[in-house]
Design an enzyme around this catalytic site. Sequence first.
Site, PDB file in Angstrom:
ATOM      1  N   ALA A  19       1.069  -1.131  -0.363  1.00  0.00           N
ATOM      2  CA  ALA A  19      -0.565  -0.504  -0.146  1.00  0.00           C
ATOM      3  C   ALA A  19       0.402   1.377   0.363  1.00  0.00           C
ATOM      4  O   ALA A  19       0.101   1.832  -0.491  1.00  0.00           O
ATOM      5  CB  ALA A  19      -0.918  -0.140   1.438  1.00  0.00           C
ATOM      6  N   GLY A  20       2.288   1.093   0.188  1.00  0.00           N
ATOM      7  CA  GLY A  20       2.900   2.025  -0.470  1.00  0.00           C
ATOM      8  C   GLY A  20       3.016   2.902   1.371  1.00  0.00           C
ATOM      9  O   GLY A  20       2.473   4.257   1.266  1.00  0.00           O
ATOM     10  N   ASN A 100      12.106  -4.309  14.221  1.00  0.00           N
ATOM     11  CA  ASN A 100      11.002  -3.138  15.096  1.00  0.00           C
ATOM     12  C   ASN A 100      10.487  -2.932  16.326  1.00  0.00           C
ATOM     13  O   ASN A 100       9.706  -2.168  16.787  1.00  0.00           O
ATOM     14  CB  ASN A 100      10.904  -2.636  14.011  1.00  0.00           C
ATOM     15  CG  ASN A 100      10.872  -1.823  12.669  1.00  0.00           C
ATOM     16  OD1 ASN A 100      11.037  -2.142  11.551  1.00  0.00           O
ATOM     17  ND2 ASN A 100      12.094  -0.878  12.911  1.00  0.00           N
ATOM     18  N   HIS A 127       0.341   3.447  10.416  1.00  0.00           N
ATOM     19  CA  HIS A 127       0.196   1.953   9.834  1.00  0.00           C
ATOM     20  C   HIS A 127       1.329   0.795  11.167  1.00  0.00           C
ATOM     21  O   HIS A 127       0.591  -0.163  11.303  1.00  0.00           O
ATOM     22  CB  HIS A 127       0.479   1.324   8.670  1.00  0.00           C
ATOM     23  CG  HIS A 127       1.569   1.337   8.760  1.00  0.00           C
ATOM     24  ND1 HIS A 127       2.277   2.424   7.996  1.00  0.00           N
ATOM     25  CD2 HIS A 127       3.208   0.276   7.829  1.00  0.00           C
ATOM     26  CE1 HIS A 127       3.462   2.803   7.613  1.00  0.00           C
ATOM     27  NE2 HIS A 127       3.970   0.913   8.054  1.00  0.00           N
ATOM     28  N   ARG A 128       2.176   1.378  11.528  1.00  0.00           N
ATOM     29  CA  ARG A 128       3.179   1.211  12.558  1.00  0.00           C
ATOM     30  C   ARG A 128       2.724   1.657  14.069  1.00  0.00           C
ATOM     31  O   ARG A 128       2.564   0.496  14.719  1.00  0.00           O
ATOM     32  CB  ARG A 128       4.814   0.952  12.834  1.00  0.00           C
ATOM     33  CG  ARG A 128       4.758   0.907  10.911  1.00  0.00           C
ATOM     34  CD  ARG A 128       6.135   0.364  10.699  1.00  0.00           C
ATOM     35  NE  ARG A 128       6.038  -0.959  11.386  1.00  0.00           N
ATOM     36  CZ  ARG A 128       7.333  -2.088  11.148  1.00  0.00           C
ATOM     37  NH1 ARG A 128       8.281  -1.632  10.841  1.00  0.00           N
ATOM     38  NH2 ARG A 128       6.828  -2.995  12.650  1.00  0.00           N
ATOM     39  N   GLU A 162      11.856   3.241  17.400  1.00  0.00           N
ATOM     40  CA  GLU A 162      11.992   2.477  16.072  1.00  0.00           C
ATOM     41  C   GLU A 162      12.528   1.756  16.273  1.00  0.00           C
ATOM     42  O   GLU A 162      12.505  -0.132  15.060  1.00  0.00           O
ATOM     43  CB  GLU A 162      12.241   3.026  14.766  1.00  0.00           C
ATOM     44  CG  GLU A 162      10.939   4.284  14.352  1.00  0.00           C
ATOM     45  CD  GLU A 162      10.261   4.456  13.865  1.00  0.00           C
ATOM     46  OE1 GLU A 162       9.989   3.221  13.044  1.00  0.00           O
ATOM     47  OE2 GLU A 162       9.851   4.713  13.834  1.00  0.00           O
ATOM     48  N   ARG A 194      12.537   9.353  12.133  1.00  0.00           N
ATOM     49  CA  ARG A 194      12.164   8.611  13.189  1.00  0.00           C
ATOM     50  C   ARG A 194      12.230   8.099  14.944  1.00  0.00           C
ATOM     51  O   ARG A 194      11.318   7.806  15.524  1.00  0.00           O
ATOM     52  CB  ARG A 194      11.671   7.010  12.552  1.00  0.00           C
ATOM     53  CG  ARG A 194      11.096   7.222  10.996  1.00  0.00           C
ATOM     54  CD  ARG A 194      11.242   5.861  10.350  1.00  0.00           C
ATOM     55  NE  ARG A 194      10.397   5.955   9.413  1.00  0.00           N
ATOM     56  CZ  ARG A 194       9.562   4.956   8.293  1.00  0.00           C
ATOM     57  NH1 ARG A 194       9.359   3.412   8.578  1.00  0.00           N
ATOM     58  NH2 ARG A 194       9.090   5.339   7.112  1.00  0.00           N
ATOM     59  N   HIS A 230      16.238   3.623   8.536  1.00  0.00           N
ATOM     60  CA  HIS A 230      17.126   2.495  10.321  1.00  0.00           C
ATOM     61  C   HIS A 230      17.783   2.944   9.918  1.00  0.00           C
ATOM     62  O   HIS A 230      18.933   3.088   9.136  1.00  0.00           O
ATOM     63  CB  HIS A 230      16.148   1.706  10.781  1.00  0.00           C
ATOM     64  CG  HIS A 230      14.766   1.759  10.884  1.00  0.00           C
ATOM     65  ND1 HIS A 230      14.001   1.117   9.803  1.00  0.00           N
ATOM     66  CD2 HIS A 230      13.833   2.844  11.478  1.00  0.00           C
ATOM     67  CE1 HIS A 230      12.496   0.715  10.485  1.00  0.00           C
ATOM     68  NE2 HIS A 230      12.219   2.201  10.969  1.00  0.00           N
ATOM     69  N   ASP A 232      19.630   0.486  10.794  1.00  0.00           N
ATOM     70  CA  ASP A 232      20.201  -0.798   9.929  1.00  0.00           C
ATOM     71  C   ASP A 232      20.044  -0.939   8.157  1.00  0.00           C
ATOM     72  O   ASP A 232      20.728  -2.032   8.282  1.00  0.00           O
ATOM     73  CB  ASP A 232      19.556  -2.274  10.756  1.00  0.00           C
ATOM     74  CG  ASP A 232      17.712  -2.245  10.400  1.00  0.00           C
ATOM     75  OD1 ASP A 232      17.282  -1.564   9.234  1.00  0.00           O
ATOM     76  OD2 ASP A 232      17.186  -2.952  10.989  1.00  0.00           O
ATOM     77  N   CYS A 347      15.515  -6.524   8.798  1.00  0.00           N
ATOM     78  CA  CYS A 347      14.279  -6.492   8.931  1.00  0.00           C
ATOM     79  C   CYS A 347      13.766  -7.398   9.778  1.00  0.00           C
ATOM     80  O   CYS A 347      12.897  -7.194  10.561  1.00  0.00           O
ATOM     81  CB  CYS A 347      13.319  -5.261   8.343  1.00  0.00           C
ATOM     82  SG  CYS A 347      14.125  -4.197   7.846  1.00  0.00           S
TER      83      CYS A 347
END
Length: 416
Positions: A19-20, A100, A127-128, A162, A194, A230, A232, A347
């Site tokens: 969904a971007g 995360n 969304h997160r 995060e 973030r 991030h 990482d 991730c």
Amino acid sequence: MSLVEINFDGIVGPSHNYAGLSLGNIASAAHAGDPSYPRAAALQGLAKMRGNLARLGVQGFFVPLPRPNRALQAALALDGSEPPQLRAAPWSASAMWTANAATVSPAPDTADGKCHLTPANLVTMLHRAQEWPDTRRQLELAFASRDHFVIHDPVPPSLGDEGAANHMRLCQSHADVGVEVFVYGKSGGPFPARQHEQASRLIARAHRLAPERTLFIEQNPAAIAAGAFHNDVVAVANERVLFTHAEAFADQEAAYEAIRRAFPALEVVEVPASAVSLDEAIRTYLFNAQLLTLPSGEMALVVPEECRESPAVWGWCTAMLAGNGPIRQVIPVDVRQSMANGGGPACLRLRVVCDPATVDPRFLLDEAKADRIAAVIEAHWPEQIDPSDIGTEPLARSVIAARQALLEALDLAALG
């Protein structure tokens, strides 16, 4: 107590879609609106877990979170007139990226000799930000022993956190006292930074870390602007080794000096921009890799297949292996479905140093359990999700039933 590092991978959820939703994540934006393949995605992730189980002898996992999130759907007052991205938020399967899920400080580093975990609030992205309550439920179940683990509340929502994606640990061995490095951002050009510095400092205090073994380093704003949302994505550490792009930190040399003062045994494996540009490193996720210590004592780097397909990246890896550095193997894995949404091998995993005997065994993988998980995925995960499917009740019923089948197969109905 026998302390080892256990990688806990997220099983890719049945609502996996493109969904971007992630501003600053180049891959996520590039694939927005594409059809997704949840069954293939989950099987790719499981194959990576099996590979690391064979290499290391121990592997953990977390199950997908409940989707669609009915509470978030109600809070957003969805009525069909909203933008597609808003409608898609309650369906996000992004909790599969368990780097995360939390920040983890192993027992050797903490004043009370317990492993501390703080779930990430992930407030920068809608969304997160919905994830942490359900993530915490899993953490509390998997690490239920209060003799060995402390699970904290997330940091206050005004401070973006995060999780382990912006946290590194250096040590002689995983069971030894380590130096913990928190990487924060300030500016990312058009993209948000973030990880808030004060969020990192709060976590370090809550985890009761020794100040002389705790560092706070700023990420390079240019890296954030290039899509390294991030740390990482541009750097990873394992035991005494820091594997990093030359443009990962705001002041690269000062970062090395600060780490060396706290951890004199540091070995830096730096990839110069002349060999691999920042853009190419982010496109291929060379640094979003799992840097593992094998039973032989050698280190192996588990990278996405995209690295092998890049002449610049694979050329650098080949030259590195021809030398006498600490990384002795480079192992490509196929996680293309995750990569297309902006998440590589690193991730997909949360690193927890602990005694496996202190972990709820339901969250530890073996081959028989991997077979059960694969059977559920093959029977219940959607083969394909098109953008028009998001928000529909037939897909909701399918996704809910698929997750429930997995929970039953793993004796984790308590998470239903």
